[in-house]
Enzyme design. Structure first.
Site, PDB file in Angstrom:
ATOM      1  N   CYS A 162       0.898  -1.208  -0.054  1.00 24.12           N
ATOM      2  CA  CYS A 162      -0.034   0.174   0.009  1.00 24.12           C
ATOM      3  C   CYS A 162       0.980   1.180  -0.031  1.00 24.12           C
ATOM      4  O   CYS A 162       2.182   1.205   0.179  1.00 24.12           O
ATOM      5  CB  CYS A 162      -0.878  -0.062   1.295  1.00 24.12           C
ATOM      6  SG  CYS A 162       0.517   0.021   2.738  1.00 24.12           S
ATOM      7  N   HIS A 184       5.671  -5.244   8.670  1.00 22.56           N
ATOM      8  CA  HIS A 184       5.736  -6.503   8.876  1.00 22.56           C
ATOM      9  C   HIS A 184       6.125  -7.692   7.950  1.00 22.56           C
ATOM     10  O   HIS A 184       5.113  -8.437   7.455  1.00 22.56           O
ATOM     11  CB  HIS A 184       4.387  -6.927   9.742  1.00 22.56           C
ATOM     12  CG  HIS A 184       4.395  -6.423  11.124  1.00 22.56           C
ATOM     13  ND1 HIS A 184       3.225  -5.973  11.650  1.00 22.56           N
ATOM     14  CD2 HIS A 184       5.440  -6.040  11.979  1.00 22.56           C
ATOM     15  CE1 HIS A 184       3.387  -5.677  13.077  1.00 22.56           C
ATOM     16  NE2 HIS A 184       4.808  -5.554  13.003  1.00 22.56           N
ATOM     17  N   HIS A 208       3.818   1.534  11.534  1.00 27.63           N
ATOM     18  CA  HIS A 208       2.525   1.327  12.244  1.00 27.63           C
ATOM     19  C   HIS A 208       2.316   2.560  13.406  1.00 27.63           C
ATOM     20  O   HIS A 208       1.274   2.566  14.036  1.00 27.63           O
ATOM     21  CB  HIS A 208       2.892   0.060  13.214  1.00 27.63           C
ATOM     22  CG  HIS A 208       3.382  -0.914  12.464  1.00 27.63           C
ATOM     23  ND1 HIS A 208       4.877  -1.383  12.315  1.00 27.63           N
ATOM     24  CD2 HIS A 208       2.794  -2.051  11.697  1.00 27.63           C
ATOM     25  CE1 HIS A 208       4.993  -2.434  11.688  1.00 27.63           C
ATOM     26  NE2 HIS A 208       3.814  -2.733  11.057  1.00 27.63           N
ATOM     27  N   HIS A 214      -0.749  -5.243  19.358  1.00 27.94           N
ATOM     28  CA  HIS A 214      -0.178  -4.802  17.918  1.00 27.94           C
ATOM     29  C   HIS A 214       0.428  -3.411  17.985  1.00 27.94           C
ATOM     30  O   HIS A 214      -0.119  -2.526  18.768  1.00 27.94           O
ATOM     31  CB  HIS A 214      -1.538  -4.563  17.116  1.00 27.94           C
ATOM     32  CG  HIS A 214      -1.082  -4.557  15.662  1.00 27.94           C
ATOM     33  ND1 HIS A 214      -0.718  -3.261  14.993  1.00 27.94           N
ATOM     34  CD2 HIS A 214      -0.763  -5.377  14.520  1.00 27.94           C
ATOM     35  CE1 HIS A 214      -0.225  -3.488  13.860  1.00 27.94           C
ATOM     36  NE2 HIS A 214      -0.512  -4.696  13.491  1.00 27.94           N
ATOM     37  N   GLU A 239       0.401  -0.830  16.099  1.00 26.88           N
ATOM     38  CA  GLU A 239      -0.544   0.268  16.032  1.00 26.88           C
ATOM     39  C   GLU A 239      -1.375   0.634  17.014  1.00 26.88           C
ATOM     40  O   GLU A 239      -1.713   1.930  17.431  1.00 26.88           O
ATOM     41  CB  GLU A 239      -1.300   0.231  14.767  1.00 26.88           C
ATOM     42  CG  GLU A 239      -2.200   1.240  14.288  1.00 26.88           C
ATOM     43  CD  GLU A 239      -2.925   0.914  13.070  1.00 26.88           C
ATOM     44  OE1 GLU A 239      -2.588   0.418  11.969  1.00 26.88           O
ATOM     45  OE2 GLU A 239      -4.089   1.584  13.048  1.00 26.88           O
ATOM     46  N   THR A 241      -6.299   0.359  11.830  1.00 28.65           N
ATOM     47  CA  THR A 241      -6.620   0.824  10.436  1.00 28.65           C
ATOM     48  C   THR A 241      -6.659  -0.646   9.590  1.00 28.65           C
ATOM     49  O   THR A 241      -7.089  -0.539   8.235  1.00 28.65           O
ATOM     50  CB  THR A 241      -5.478   1.354   9.743  1.00 28.65           C
ATOM     51  OG1 THR A 241      -4.453   0.671   9.937  1.00 28.65           O
ATOM     52  CG2 THR A 241      -5.334   2.818  10.230  1.00 28.65           C
ATOM     53  N   SER A 281       1.224  -9.838  10.553  1.00 30.61           N
ATOM     54  CA  SER A 281       0.781  -8.885  10.003  1.00 30.61           C
ATOM     55  C   SER A 281      -0.724  -8.885   9.806  1.00 30.61           C
ATOM     56  O   SER A 281      -1.417  -9.807   9.449  1.00 30.61           O
ATOM     57  CB  SER A 281       1.118  -8.967   8.295  1.00 30.61           C
ATOM     58  OG  SER A 281       0.295  -8.290   7.594  1.00 30.61           O
ATOM     59  N   SER A 282      -1.392  -7.761  10.681  1.00 33.97           N
ATOM     60  CA  SER A 282      -2.875  -8.026  10.997  1.00 33.97           C
ATOM     61  C   SER A 282      -3.770  -7.783   9.578  1.00 33.97           C
ATOM     62  O   SER A 282      -4.634  -8.584   9.451  1.00 33.97           O
ATOM     63  CB  SER A 282      -2.990  -6.460  11.663  1.00 33.97           C
ATOM     64  OG  SER A 282      -4.562  -6.740  11.816  1.00 33.97           O
ATOM     65  N   ASN A 283      -3.265  -7.042   8.568  1.00 32.26           N
ATOM     66  CA  ASN A 283      -4.081  -6.911   7.533  1.00 32.26           C
ATOM     67  C   ASN A 283      -3.932  -8.511   6.693  1.00 32.26           C
ATOM     68  O   ASN A 283      -4.935  -8.653   6.132  1.00 32.26           O
ATOM     69  CB  ASN A 283      -3.836  -5.738   6.699  1.00 32.26           C
ATOM     70  CG  ASN A 283      -2.621  -5.829   5.829  1.00 32.26           C
ATOM     71  OD1 ASN A 283      -2.378  -6.255   4.474  1.00 32.26           O
ATOM     72  ND2 ASN A 283      -1.443  -5.625   6.434  1.00 32.26           N
TER      73      ASN A 283
END
Ligand code: SF4
Length: 346
Positions: free
Chosen positions: A31, A60, A96, A146, A148, A187, A245-247
């Site tokens: 991104c 990440h 983050h 996390h 962030e 996010t 990696s959360s996303n």
């Protein structure tokens, strides 16, 4: 509505391998925030030389981190790991975001820092601070631990923010003033799960104030949307990304819910569990926002070795976002090979 087209270089051959259609999500992978963060480290290395310290994994992804280490970046978890004799070296804060105490600590130590926090994370910080300034207790929807979430909570004085991870947290929360509450979110959450939690919060606290703009970022939303469309009926769905990696992890969940028979997170082609895959004819493929395109290519090539592959590009959105780096680094030029690394293609 999705537009599907075949890549010109992916015409099927006449081999005896079993046929496999790969539905390749677009958008996928890097991104604008990740791209900017990697650029900042590369530009800092070019401008100031090695070593450049980076607090926490800049994004990440091991491949990216190791690539930057090879260029001279040194990763630390806390600022006190930077040796005294290197205090004049730049230190970059990860995409983050960081609690306010981190730049304050850097200043106290006379460190020169470059903040690579994604502008969309900074926007959430501002919205949380706005709630608090207007007398609202802040509810942060996100995952404990996390970076962030640690960064966003660290924008506010202790006691002025409560983390909401699930419906049990919604039920257990007892506010001092139920009419003075505002929320923001991490996010990179699941769009669907977050909507459910917000609904549950609103049922309990009808005057709950939303942030001025959506906290879940465009990249998260677009990647989840692409996976949702592409996963329907897929025999297997692979998401390229790291376990922290959360996303990326959310994309695996989205694929499962959308109807993929099996959905897995892999960091490299070497992690594909070939013995468990069995006979498949449709593979969905995407990559988290911190996963470079070169790993997607590696995975497609690994399937080509075993299958007669046709790649269908599933385009669900076009992204044009671009976040410029800070002015201190704008006088440095990136070469085409630097650009290829920043874009994740090498
Ligand atoms: S996933 Fe979203 S918030 Fe995170 S770095 Fe990318 S654009 Fe920024």
């Amino acid at each position: 509505m999705s537009v599907r087209k075949r890549r010109p270089d992916d015409m099927p051959d006449n081999s005896s391998k079993p046929p496999l259609t790969i539905r390749l999500c677009q958008p996928r992978g890097f991104c604008a925030g990740v791209d900017r963060a990697i650029q900042i480290v590369v530009l800092a290395l070019k401008k100031y030389g090695a070593p450049v310290y980076v607090r926490h994994e800049i994004v990440h992804n091991r491949y990216v981190v190791e690539g930057l280490q090879n260029l001279g970046a040194v990763f630390v978890e806390e600022l006190d790991e930077i040796p005294d004799e290197h205090h004049e070296r730049p230190v970059v804060f990860s995409a983050h975001g960081v609690p306010k105490s981190v730049p304050a600590d850097a200043q106290a130590r006379n460190l020169f820092y470059l903040d690579a926090t994604c502008p969309l994370v900074s926007k959430v910080h501002k919205q949380a601070m706005r709630h608090q300034r207007l007398g609202r207790h802040v509810l942060l929807i996100g995952h404990a631990g996390h970076p962030e979430v640690i960064g966003t909570m660290g924008q506010l004085p202790e006691g002025s923010v409560t983390l909401i991870e699930n419906e049990a947290d919604v039920a257990a929360f007892v506010p001092e003033d139920a009419d003075a509450l505002g929320f923001v979110t991490q996010t990179t959450l699941s769009v669907e799960d977050t909507a459910g939690l917000i609904r549950a919060l609103r049922q309990r606290f009808p005057t709950l104030t939303a942030p001025a703009a959506e906290s879940i970022c465009y990249a998260t939303t677009n990647r989840q949307e692409a996976v949702k469309e592409t996963a329907v009926g897929a025999d297997l769905f692979l998401v390229v990304g790291a376990p922290n990696s959360s996303n990326s992890r959310r994309l695996v969940e989205v694929a499962e819910r959308a109807g993929a028979k099996m959905s897995l997170l892999v960091q490299r082609a070497s992690e594909i569990p070939w013995q468990n895959i069995g006979a498949i004819s449709t593979l969905g493929l995407s990559a988290g926002a911190s996963a470079p395109e070169i790993i997607v290519d590696e995975i497609v090539n690994a399937f080509r070795e075993r299958f007669d592959v046709r790649v269908d590009l599933a385009v669900t959105a076009t992204e044009t976002e671009n976040f410029p780096v800070m002015s201190a680094l704008r006088d440095v030029e990136l070469t085409p090979s630097d650009m290829a690394f920043v874009n994740g293609t090498v």
